[in-house]
Design a protein around this motif. Sequence first.
Motif, PDB file in Angstrom:
ATOM      1  N   VAL A  36      87.499   2.091  33.517  1.00  0.00           N
ATOM      2  CA  VAL A  36      86.997   0.783  33.085  1.00  0.00           C
ATOM      3  C   VAL A  36      86.020   0.943  31.929  1.00  0.00           C
ATOM      4  CG1 VAL A  36      85.782  -1.298  33.837  1.00  0.00           C
ATOM      5  CG2 VAL A  36      87.193  -0.041  35.462  1.00  0.00           C
ATOM      6  N   ASP A  37      86.072  -0.008  31.008  1.00  0.00           N
ATOM      7  CA  ASP A  37      85.071  -0.075  29.953  1.00  0.00           C
ATOM      8  C   ASP A  37      84.800  -1.542  29.653  1.00  0.00           C
ATOM      9  OD1 ASP A  37      83.237   0.927  28.158  1.00  0.00           O
ATOM     10  OD2 ASP A  37      84.671   2.255  27.162  1.00  0.00           O
ATOM     11  N   GLN A  38      83.788  -1.804  28.849  1.00  0.00           N
ATOM     12  CA  GLN A  38      83.441  -3.176  28.516  1.00  0.00           C
ATOM     13  C   GLN A  38      84.517  -3.804  27.629  1.00  0.00           C
ATOM     14  OE1 GLN A  38      79.483  -2.736  26.793  1.00  0.00           O
ATOM     15  NE2 GLN A  38      78.584  -3.439  28.701  1.00  0.00           N
ATOM     16  N   GLY A  97      92.750  -0.761  26.777  1.00  0.00           N
ATOM     17  CA  GLY A  97      94.184  -0.752  26.525  1.00  0.00           C
ATOM     18  C   GLY A  97      94.758   0.618  26.236  1.00  0.00           C
ATOM     19  N   LYS A  98      93.905   1.601  26.069  1.00  0.00           N
ATOM     20  CA  LYS A  98      94.383   2.954  25.804  1.00  0.00           C
ATOM     21  C   LYS A  98      94.670   3.692  27.107  1.00  0.00           C
ATOM     22  CE  LYS A  98      92.080   3.653  21.352  1.00  0.00           C
ATOM     23  NZ  LYS A  98      91.138   4.514  20.580  1.00  0.00           N
ATOM     24  N   SER A 151      97.365  14.046  30.213  1.00  0.00           N
ATOM     25  CA  SER A 151      98.389  13.067  30.551  1.00  0.00           C
ATOM     26  C   SER A 151      98.069  12.384  31.876  1.00  0.00           C
ATOM     27  CB  SER A 151      99.757  13.753  30.659  1.00  0.00           C
ATOM     28  OG  SER A 151     100.747  12.847  31.087  1.00  0.00           O
ATOM     29  N   CYS A 152      98.210  11.058  31.905  1.00  0.00           N
ATOM     30  CA  CYS A 152      98.102  10.303  33.152  1.00  0.00           C
ATOM     31  C   CYS A 152      98.689   8.911  32.917  1.00  0.00           C
ATOM     32  CB  CYS A 152      96.654  10.210  33.646  1.00  0.00           C
ATOM     33  SG  CYS A 152      95.621   9.046  32.716  1.00  0.00           S
ATOM     34  N   VAL A 209      92.979   2.101  30.416  1.00  0.00           N
ATOM     35  CA  VAL A 209      91.601   1.628  30.467  1.00  0.00           C
ATOM     36  C   VAL A 209      91.572   0.097  30.440  1.00  0.00           C
ATOM     37  CG1 VAL A 209      89.332   1.670  29.369  1.00  0.00           C
ATOM     38  CG2 VAL A 209      90.799   3.703  29.286  1.00  0.00           C
ATOM     39  N   SER A 210      90.854  -0.465  31.402  1.00  0.00           N
ATOM     40  CA  SER A 210      90.799  -1.917  31.581  1.00  0.00           C
ATOM     41  C   SER A 210      89.358  -2.395  31.584  1.00  0.00           C
ATOM     42  CB  SER A 210      91.472  -2.286  32.917  1.00  0.00           C
ATOM     43  OG  SER A 210      91.168  -3.600  33.305  1.00  0.00           O
TER      44      SER A 210
END
Length: 268
Positions: free
Chosen positions: A35-37, A44-45, A54-55, A59-60
């Motif tokens: 999570v990020d602000q 989105g990355k 790799s995963c 990021v939301s």
Amino acid sequence: MSGVKIAVVGAGGRMGRMLIESTLKDGEAVLVAAVDQAGTPSIGKNAGELVGLSCDVVVSADVEAAIAAADCLIDFTRPQGTLAHLALCRKHKTAMVIGTTGIEDDGKRQIAEAAKDIPVVFSSNMSVGANTVFKVLDIASRILSQGYDIEIVEAHHRLKVDAPSGTALRMGEVVANALGRDLKECAIYGREGVTGERDASTIGFATVRGGDIVGDHTVMYCGIGERVEISHKAGSRMPYALGALRAARFLASKENGLFDMQDVLGLR
């Protein structure tokens, strides 16, 4: 999916990226959310791409969804955000590892209250090495309790916003407790001008900020004709991330309660 399910908040920051890397490389933990602000470049990355791995985690900005999906949230952000995340962890019965510094007394009370319902590890420094130093300081302070002036010097990068560091304050608390003193009453955080002779009952702090110093801490016991120095120097943020994962695994067996890294490492 086996292992402790980890959510990382502050994913695009230096510590967040280190936590993502460490979790992806850990054999006993699984990254389920990052999570990020809203509006930050990392949104989105792919979280793995932030650290060259790799995963399938993207990021939301939806911190509540991340907390609901995880067994444990790891948070090294800022006090206001951490306390908001704490309330969501309590709501969803999600364990929490808190490495955020600069949390004041009211925030600490909120953490203690939430820990009645969920398990929390809250520590000023997650490094295994630093916590070993805390234990050594307790022993050294009892031995060097007479005839030694005690000073704590810490250095961090230019972007750090709080001073003294949480680690330096924790060192001061350990020393003061070992000596039977109250740090709030005996700490000296700055000297300027004609200060007069040093009061032997005080514990002095000196702060350095500059460049990209990750974190250096030294406790000096200054006697007559000798000086004992106990230091911890971090060359990267990896020790903090590895300690945080160790704390998350520790919490996997807990229903509730407030712990620190001394508990995690069995140093009580």
